[in-house]
Write a protein that holds these residues in place. Structure first.
Motif, PDB file in Angstrom:
ATOM      1  N   LEU A  26      38.784  52.728  44.759  1.00 37.21           N
ATOM      2  CA  LEU A  26      39.351  53.912  44.118  1.00 37.21           C
ATOM      3  C   LEU A  26      38.506  54.389  42.953  1.00 37.21           C
ATOM      4  N   THR A  27      37.727  53.467  42.354  1.00 40.72           N
ATOM      5  CA  THR A  27      36.993  53.837  41.142  1.00 40.72           C
ATOM      6  C   THR A  27      35.512  54.079  41.405  1.00 40.72           C
ATOM      7  N   THR A  28      35.069  53.884  42.639  1.00 37.60           N
ATOM      8  CA  THR A  28      33.642  54.038  42.913  1.00 37.60           C
ATOM      9  C   THR A  28      33.411  55.214  43.859  1.00 37.60           C
ATOM     10  N   ASP A  29      32.278  55.873  43.665  1.00 37.08           N
ATOM     11  CA  ASP A  29      31.909  56.943  44.587  1.00 37.08           C
ATOM     12  C   ASP A  29      31.464  56.344  45.910  1.00 37.08           C
ATOM     13  N   ARG A  30      31.313  57.201  46.891  1.00 39.00           N
ATOM     14  CA  ARG A  30      30.849  56.728  48.193  1.00 39.00           C
ATOM     15  C   ARG A  30      29.463  56.120  48.072  1.00 39.00           C
ATOM     16  N   LEU A  31      29.254  55.030  48.779  1.00 39.26           N
ATOM     17  CA  LEU A  31      27.972  54.342  48.696  1.00 39.26           C
ATOM     18  C   LEU A  31      27.133  54.665  49.922  1.00 39.26           C
ATOM     19  N   SER A  32      25.848  54.652  49.710  1.00 37.68           N
ATOM     20  CA  SER A  32      24.935  54.814  50.850  1.00 37.68           C
ATOM     21  C   SER A  32      24.732  53.442  51.490  1.00 37.68           C
ATOM     22  N   TYR A  33      24.069  53.419  52.639  1.00 37.10           N
ATOM     23  CA  TYR A  33      23.833  52.175  53.352  1.00 37.10           C
ATOM     24  C   TYR A  33      23.060  51.179  52.492  1.00 37.10           C
ATOM     25  N   THR A  34      22.023  51.638  51.811  1.00 41.76           N
ATOM     26  CA  THR A  34      21.221  50.724  50.982  1.00 41.76           C
ATOM     27  C   THR A  34      22.050  50.165  49.837  1.00 41.76           C
ATOM     28  N   GLU A  35      22.865  51.021  49.246  1.00 41.72           N
ATOM     29  CA  GLU A  35      23.703  50.532  48.134  1.00 41.72           C
ATOM     30  C   GLU A  35      24.685  49.467  48.614  1.00 41.72           C
ATOM     31  N   TRP A  36      25.220  49.701  49.789  1.00 39.00           N
ATOM     32  CA  TRP A  36      26.118  48.703  50.387  1.00 39.00           C
ATOM     33  C   TRP A  36      25.398  47.362  50.535  1.00 39.00           C
ATOM     34  N   ARG A  37      24.207  47.426  51.089  1.00 37.69           N
ATOM     35  CA  ARG A  37      23.455  46.192  51.327  1.00 37.69           C
ATOM     36  C   ARG A  37      23.177  45.498  50.008  1.00 37.69           C
ATOM     37  N   GLN A  38      22.847  46.288  49.008  1.00 35.47           N
ATOM     38  CA  GLN A  38      22.567  45.702  47.692  1.00 35.47           C
ATOM     39  C   GLN A  38      23.813  44.994  47.151  1.00 35.47           C
ATOM     40  N   LEU A  39      24.912  45.719  47.281  1.00 34.94           N
ATOM     41  CA  LEU A  39      26.166  45.176  46.739  1.00 34.94           C
ATOM     42  C   LEU A  39      26.505  43.842  47.401  1.00 34.94           C
ATOM     43  N   ILE A  40      26.468  43.823  48.732  1.00 36.34           N
ATOM     44  CA  ILE A  40      26.837  42.597  49.444  1.00 36.34           C
ATOM     45  C   ILE A  40      25.759  41.538  49.285  1.00 36.34           C
ATOM     46  N   GLY A  41      24.541  41.970  49.004  1.00 34.36           N
ATOM     47  CA  GLY A  41      23.455  41.022  48.812  1.00 34.36           C
ATOM     48  C   GLY A  41      23.575  40.225  47.522  1.00 34.36           C
ATOM     49  N   GLN A  42      24.371  40.728  46.569  1.00 34.58           N
ATOM     50  CA  GLN A  42      24.536  39.964  45.323  1.00 34.58           C
ATOM     51  C   GLN A  42      25.241  38.644  45.631  1.00 34.58           C
ATOM     52  N   PRO A  43      24.789  37.556  45.007  1.00 32.07           N
ATOM     53  CA  PRO A  43      25.369  36.241  45.322  1.00 32.07           C
ATOM     54  C   PRO A  43      26.892  36.219  45.120  1.00 32.07           C
ATOM     55  N   PHE A  44      27.361  36.812  44.020  1.00 34.65           N
ATOM     56  CA  PHE A  44      28.802  36.770  43.738  1.00 34.65           C
ATOM     57  C   PHE A  44      29.589  37.420  44.867  1.00 34.65           C
ATOM     58  N   MET A  45      29.141  38.613  45.249  1.00 33.28           N
ATOM     59  CA  MET A  45      29.854  39.361  46.278  1.00 33.28           C
ATOM     60  C   MET A  45      29.773  38.652  47.627  1.00 33.28           C
ATOM     61  N   ALA A  46      28.602  38.084  47.906  1.00 28.18           N
ATOM     62  CA  ALA A  46      28.426  37.391  49.182  1.00 28.18           C
ATOM     63  C   ALA A  46      29.369  36.194  49.279  1.00 28.18           C
ATOM     64  N   VAL A  47      29.450  35.432  48.189  1.00 31.07           N
ATOM     65  CA  VAL A  47      30.334  34.263  48.191  1.00 31.07           C
ATOM     66  C   VAL A  47      31.790  34.705  48.301  1.00 31.07           C
ATOM     67  N   ALA A  48      32.147  35.750  47.534  1.00 31.10           N
ATOM     68  CA  ALA A  48      33.526  36.235  47.562  1.00 31.10           C
ATOM     69  C   ALA A  48      33.890  36.718  48.964  1.00 31.10           C
ATOM     70  N   LEU A  49      32.958  37.412  49.602  1.00 35.75           N
ATOM     71  CA  LEU A  49      33.211  37.901  50.959  1.00 35.75           C
ATOM     72  C   LEU A  49      33.303  36.750  51.957  1.00 35.75           C
ATOM     73  N   GLY A  50      32.402  35.783  51.767  1.00 32.95           N
ATOM     74  CA  GLY A  50      32.443  34.592  52.642  1.00 32.95           C
ATOM     75  C   GLY A  50      33.780  33.905  52.535  1.00 32.95           C
ATOM     76  N   LEU A  51      34.227  33.737  51.292  1.00 32.58           N
ATOM     77  CA  LEU A  51      35.540  33.122  51.064  1.00 32.58           C
ATOM     78  C   LEU A  51      36.645  33.972  51.689  1.00 32.58           C
ATOM     79  N   PHE A  52      36.504  35.284  51.539  1.00 36.40           N
ATOM     80  CA  PHE A  52      37.510  36.187  52.085  1.00 36.40           C
ATOM     81  C   PHE A  52      37.639  36.008  53.591  1.00 36.40           C
TER      82      PHE A  52
END
Lengths: 106, 231
Positions: A26-52
């Motif tokens: 709700l608080t973020t603008d639409r992301l492009s494909y590269t931005e998505w990859r960057q976001l998920i590529g961050q260790p924190f996000m990757a671990v959180a997603l893995g856990l999810f």
């Protein structure tokens, strides 16, 4: 008891994570494909997603098992369906893991 | 007032059927049990259990307009006509509104509904503080009418393995008792996927309990005790 506890704990994680994602969405603008990859590529996000995904699969497994134990009294049939559910969830899990690993590796 | 009552006599009937009754003389404040007694005067073959007539013995549990309750404390004024009366669901019917409660009592017996004390018996009474006694409120009042267990889908699906809300409420009644010393043993007995964990907090039990008790809360408290026991 263990199954019930796992169900509860995974539910807590799932709801917290989903709330976080909802807030973020709700608080973020639409992301492009590269931005998505960057976001998920961050260790924190990757671990959180893995856990999810782990929590989601475990939660689904316990829930499906509960439903089948209630509604399929025939042991053989129940076992057969349980194996089907397990294989399906396992396949989903491997798929999610492969995607995550691929994104993080690059 | 019109009634539709479930009739089944295994000696003469192939299948159960619903029978229509009409009761003309309705007095104000009349309970369903009084009406059933009047109907029994019309038709002596109608069979149902009842005893105290004031919601204490729990004998006249039945399914009234689709909802389990005690006939003796159900005012006729509260019921839509025709009043449809069936035996409590999910139990083997012996005749008409009388069901075989054997399995229900089996589960009750299985939770050992009595104090278990390992220490030597005291020479005086077992002492209990008012606070400790308060913990049994909302548990000890159960009259074992079976309205809750027979409205529980989990009990319908697994009546032989799931203890059911009534027995589990009583299990917690003894777990919560400061004088009982068999906590570990009681929790151990309820382990496994069936006996306790078939409860999915559907809460039909809470909805129908004629004494206003909350078996779901008791079951959750047992689960909490198990987690505490594990940690």
């Amino acid at each position: 008891m263990r199954a019930w506890l796992i169900q509860r704990l995974s539910a807590v994680y799932l709801s917290l994570f989903l709330l976080y994602v909802l807030f973020w969405w709700l608080t973020t603008d639409r992301l492009s494909y590269t931005e998505w990859r960057q976001l998920i590529g961050q260790p924190f996000m990757a671990v959180a997603l893995g856990l999810f995904f782990s929590a989601l699969l475990v939660h689904a497994w316990v829930g499906m098992r509960d439903v089948l134990v209630d509604y399929i009294p025939h042991i053989g049939l129940r076992f057969f369906i349980l194996i089907g559910v397990a294989l399906f969830l396992l396949a989903l899990g491997i798929w999610a893991a492969l995607i995550l690993v691929a994104v993080v590796m690059i | 007032m019109r009634f539709r009552i479930y009739r089944y006599n295994p000696e003469t009937d192939q299948k159960p059927h619903m029978q229509e009754y009409v009761l003309e003389e309705i007095q104000p404040g009349m309970m369903l049990r009084d009406a059933l007694l009047k109907l029994k005067e019309q038709d002596e073959t109608l069979v149902f259990r009842h005893s105290c007539g004031e919601g204490v013995c729990g004998s006249d549990a039945m399914n009234i307009n689709g909802r389990n309750g005690l006939a003796c404390i159900t005012p006729l004024e509260s019921l839509k006509t025709p009043v449809e009366i069936r035996p409590v669901p999910g139990m083997p019917v012996i005749r008409d509104l009388v069901v075989d409660m054997g399995q229900f009592y089996h589960h009750y017996r299985a939770i050992k509904p009595y104090l278990i004390v390992h220490d030597p018996e005291p020479e005086v009474e077992y002492r209990q503080s008012p606070e400790e006694r308060e913990k049994l409120d909302g548990l000890y009042e159960c009259i074992l009418c079976g309205c809750c267990s027979t409205s529980c889908p989990s009990f319908w699906w697994n009546p032989d393995k799931f203890r059911g809300p009534a027995a589990l409420l009583q299990a917690y009644r003894f777990l919560a008792d400061s004088r009982d010393q068999a906590t570990a043993q009681r929790l151990e007995e309820l382990e496994g996927p069936y006996r306790l964990f078939r409860c999915h907090t559907i809460m039909n039990c809470v909805n129908v309990c004629p004494k206003g008790l909350n078996p779901t809360a008791a079951i959750n408290n047992i689960k909490k005790l198990m987690v505490k026991d594990m940690v």
